[in-house]
Scaffold this motif. Structure first.
Motif, PDB file in Angstrom:
ATOM      1  N   VAL A 175       1.276  -1.246   0.080  1.00 14.62           N
ATOM      2  CA  VAL A 175      -0.572  -0.012  -0.485  1.00 14.62           C
ATOM      3  C   VAL A 175       0.651   0.938  -0.263  1.00 14.62           C
ATOM      4  O   VAL A 175       2.074   1.335   1.046  1.00 14.62           O
ATOM      5  CB  VAL A 175      -1.427  -0.066   1.396  1.00 14.62           C
ATOM      6  CG1 VAL A 175      -1.852   1.055   1.181  1.00 14.62           C
ATOM      7  CG2 VAL A 175      -1.422  -1.583   1.086  1.00 14.62           C
ATOM      8  N   SER A 176       0.629   1.858  -0.902  1.00 12.97           N
ATOM      9  CA  SER A 176       1.716   3.061  -0.789  1.00 12.97           C
ATOM     10  C   SER A 176       0.279   3.917  -1.379  1.00 12.97           C
ATOM     11  O   SER A 176      -0.480   4.487  -1.519  1.00 12.97           O
ATOM     12  CB  SER A 176       2.376   3.207  -1.976  1.00 12.97           C
ATOM     13  OG  SER A 176       3.216   4.288  -2.555  1.00 12.97           O
ATOM     14  N   MET A 177       1.066   6.322  -1.128  1.00  9.93           N
ATOM     15  CA  MET A 177       0.529   6.869  -1.192  1.00  9.93           C
ATOM     16  C   MET A 177       1.250   6.902  -3.360  1.00  9.93           C
ATOM     17  O   MET A 177       1.555   6.213  -3.482  1.00  9.93           O
ATOM     18  CB  MET A 177       1.010   8.498  -0.694  1.00  9.93           C
ATOM     19  CG  MET A 177       0.303   8.383   1.000  1.00  9.93           C
ATOM     20  SD  MET A 177      -0.588   8.084   0.983  1.00  9.93           S
ATOM     21  CE  MET A 177      -0.938   8.122   2.686  1.00  9.93           C
ATOM     22  N   PRO A 178      -0.479   7.450  -4.342  1.00  8.89           N
ATOM     23  CA  PRO A 178       0.450   7.571  -5.372  1.00  8.89           C
ATOM     24  C   PRO A 178       0.994   8.960  -5.752  1.00  8.89           C
ATOM     25  O   PRO A 178       1.039   9.883  -4.846  1.00  8.89           O
ATOM     26  CB  PRO A 178      -1.084   7.974  -5.655  1.00  8.89           C
ATOM     27  CG  PRO A 178      -2.068   8.592  -4.623  1.00  8.89           C
ATOM     28  CD  PRO A 178      -1.721   8.267  -3.455  1.00  8.89           C
ATOM     29  N   ASN A 191      -3.440  12.121  -1.327  1.00 10.87           N
ATOM     30  CA  ASN A 191      -3.239  11.388   0.408  1.00 10.87           C
ATOM     31  C   ASN A 191      -4.301  10.764   0.206  1.00 10.87           C
ATOM     32  O   ASN A 191      -4.544   9.537   1.560  1.00 10.87           O
ATOM     33  CB  ASN A 191      -3.923  12.667   0.756  1.00 10.87           C
ATOM     34  CG  ASN A 191      -3.078  13.578   1.571  1.00 10.87           C
ATOM     35  OD1 ASN A 191      -2.150  13.565   1.592  1.00 10.87           O
ATOM     36  ND2 ASN A 191      -3.767  15.206   1.299  1.00 10.87           N
ATOM     37  N   ASP A 192      -4.532   9.632  -0.805  1.00 10.79           N
ATOM     38  CA  ASP A 192      -5.073   8.919  -1.216  1.00 10.79           C
ATOM     39  C   ASP A 192      -5.155   7.295  -1.117  1.00 10.79           C
ATOM     40  O   ASP A 192      -3.391   7.480  -1.881  1.00 10.79           O
ATOM     41  CB  ASP A 192      -6.398   8.867  -2.301  1.00 10.79           C
ATOM     42  CG  ASP A 192      -7.637   9.490  -2.246  1.00 10.79           C
ATOM     43  OD1 ASP A 192      -8.221  10.336  -1.166  1.00 10.79           O
ATOM     44  OD2 ASP A 192      -7.796  10.391  -3.009  1.00 10.79           O
ATOM     45  N   PRO A 193      -4.576   6.421  -0.024  1.00 13.72           N
ATOM     46  CA  PRO A 193      -3.870   4.980  -0.446  1.00 13.72           C
ATOM     47  C   PRO A 193      -3.934   4.482  -1.720  1.00 13.72           C
ATOM     48  O   PRO A 193      -5.311   4.303  -1.788  1.00 13.72           O
ATOM     49  CB  PRO A 193      -3.595   4.835   1.742  1.00 13.72           C
ATOM     50  CG  PRO A 193      -4.327   5.260   1.996  1.00 13.72           C
ATOM     51  CD  PRO A 193      -5.529   6.301   0.976  1.00 13.72           C
ATOM     52  N   THR A 194      -3.192   3.484  -1.941  1.00 12.82           N
ATOM     53  CA  THR A 194      -3.498   2.741  -3.327  1.00 12.82           C
ATOM     54  C   THR A 194      -2.999   2.233  -3.159  1.00 12.82           C
ATOM     55  O   THR A 194      -1.903   1.852  -2.629  1.00 12.82           O
ATOM     56  CB  THR A 194      -3.183   3.313  -4.824  1.00 12.82           C
ATOM     57  OG1 THR A 194      -1.565   3.967  -4.293  1.00 12.82           O
ATOM     58  CG2 THR A 194      -3.220   5.285  -4.814  1.00 12.82           C
ATOM     59  N   LEU A 195      -3.807   0.903  -3.312  1.00 12.81           N
ATOM     60  CA  LEU A 195      -3.136  -0.381  -3.560  1.00 12.81           C
ATOM     61  C   LEU A 195      -1.791  -0.240  -4.889  1.00 12.81           C
ATOM     62  O   LEU A 195      -2.382  -0.723  -5.389  1.00 12.81           O
ATOM     63  CB  LEU A 195      -4.092  -1.976  -3.660  1.00 12.81           C
ATOM     64  CG  LEU A 195      -3.719  -3.179  -3.079  1.00 12.81           C
ATOM     65  CD1 LEU A 195      -3.265  -3.221  -2.081  1.00 12.81           C
ATOM     66  CD2 LEU A 195      -4.629  -4.148  -4.132  1.00 12.81           C
ATOM     67  N   TYR A 215      -0.598   0.857 -10.192  1.00 12.56           N
ATOM     68  CA  TYR A 215      -1.560   1.477  -9.159  1.00 12.56           C
ATOM     69  C   TYR A 215      -2.739   1.316  -9.229  1.00 12.56           C
ATOM     70  O   TYR A 215      -3.505   1.813 -10.392  1.00 12.56           O
ATOM     71  CB  TYR A 215      -0.794   2.735  -8.543  1.00 12.56           C
ATOM     72  CG  TYR A 215       0.121   2.998  -8.497  1.00 12.56           C
ATOM     73  CD1 TYR A 215       0.443   3.432  -7.073  1.00 12.56           C
ATOM     74  CD2 TYR A 215       1.035   2.928  -9.348  1.00 12.56           C
ATOM     75  CE1 TYR A 215       1.868   3.363  -6.470  1.00 12.56           C
ATOM     76  CE2 TYR A 215       2.687   3.801  -8.901  1.00 12.56           C
ATOM     77  CZ  TYR A 215       2.583   4.187  -7.444  1.00 12.56           C
ATOM     78  OH  TYR A 215       3.654   4.232  -7.085  1.00 12.56           O
ATOM     79  N   PRO A 218      -8.586   3.589  -5.081  1.00 14.42           N
ATOM     80  CA  PRO A 218      -8.670   2.696  -4.124  1.00 14.42           C
ATOM     81  C   PRO A 218      -9.965   2.459  -4.339  1.00 14.42           C
ATOM     82  O   PRO A 218     -10.704   1.689  -3.007  1.00 14.42           O
ATOM     83  CB  PRO A 218      -8.388   3.974  -3.379  1.00 14.42           C
ATOM     84  CG  PRO A 218      -8.417   5.214  -3.957  1.00 14.42           C
ATOM     85  CD  PRO A 218      -7.659   4.925  -5.304  1.00 14.42           C
ATOM     86  N   ASN A 222     -10.809  -4.858  -3.018  1.00 15.33           N
ATOM     87  CA  ASN A 222      -9.330  -5.497  -3.060  1.00 15.33           C
ATOM     88  C   ASN A 222      -9.741  -7.300  -3.345  1.00 15.33           C
ATOM     89  O   ASN A 222     -10.638  -8.003  -3.752  1.00 15.33           O
ATOM     90  CB  ASN A 222      -9.423  -5.685  -1.683  1.00 15.33           C
ATOM     91  CG  ASN A 222      -8.367  -4.198  -1.388  1.00 15.33           C
ATOM     92  OD1 ASN A 222      -8.246  -3.240  -2.088  1.00 15.33           O
ATOM     93  ND2 ASN A 222      -8.560  -4.382   0.240  1.00 15.33           N
TER      94      ASN A 222
END
Length: 240
Positions: A175-178, A191-195, A215, A218, A222
């Protein structure tokens, strides 16, 4: 705003995109790039310098000094089937020969900071923006792909049509910030976490043909995975 600039540059340095480069942007260049004041760009650079990411000095150009961290190469002991390929539509965002992420260089057997073939695409599914991909290949492989095929087909099919016998796929999920590039094309905020899925694809001779980073928006569900306890392999019921 200075934090967003700091975060973007830190991500680029961590990704190995400034290895061997002597043209790291200064205050004025960053101000122009992000359309901010020099005071704002200076704060971003000062924070990077204080944390040891860059080296700044009066009368000379700033350089990135932190080295990227790459995970150790591991021999996979299980297979990870991904199921059927989704009927995505594709928009090519960029394709070029350029500095590749350090992890991609490692996977493809080249030194960090190497120039490789890079292709970024926006994938849409059922009319909604699904994911942004970064495909990295050796130039001799990537430059064989036509723009028409990149606009229409999944990369495994493109590679197979080019004569490559794909036999092995490894996958890592995080999981990371874009990045700003990803956020802009997925229509999300920084600030939206992305898989984030990272793949390597190998041929029947165990040579890595491609490294891929994906990426995922969100809002996308999943993937649900099931382990077959008899075979020790995982099966994914949502194809990526």
């Amino acid at each position: 705003m200075h934090y967003q600039i700091y975060a973007q540059l830190r991500a680029e340095i961590k990704d190995g995109l400034w290895i061997g480069h002597r043209d790291f942007p200064g205050e004025i260049e960053l101000a122009d790039r992000f359309d901010v004041s020099v005071i704002t760009s200076r704060k971003a650079l000062e924070r990077l310098a204080a944390e040891g990411w860059i080296d700044r000095g009066r009368g000379r150009r700033t350089i990135a000094v932190a080295r990227p961290e790459t995970p150790p190469l591991k021999v996979p002991v299980e297979t990870f089937p991904t199921g059927r390929l989704r009927p995505f539509t594709y928009r090519v965002l960029s394709r070029k020969i350029g500095t590749a992420p350090a992890e991609a260089c490692q996977a493809l057997g080249t030194p960090p900071g190497s120039d490789l073939w890079l292709c970024s695409r926006l994938r849409s599914f059922e009319g909604r923006r699904h994911s942004v991909t970064l495909n990295v290949q050796h130039a001799a492989v990537g430059e064989r792909h036509s723009l028409s095929s990149l606009r229409q087909m999944p990369m495994p099919i493109i590679l197979r049509q080019a004569g490559y016998r794909l036999a092995r796929l490894t996958r890592r999920v995080a999981v990371s910030m874009p990045t700003p590039h990803v956020a802009a094309h997925l229509g999300i905020t920084l600030n939206d976490p992305t898989l984030v899925f990272t793949f390597t694809i190998g041929d029947d001779k165990d040579a890595v043909i491609e490294w891929v980073r994906i990426y995922v928006h969100p809002n996308e569900p999943n993937p649900c995975e099931t382990m077959n306890l008899e075979t020790g392999s995982w099966q994914t019921d949502v194809a990526m």
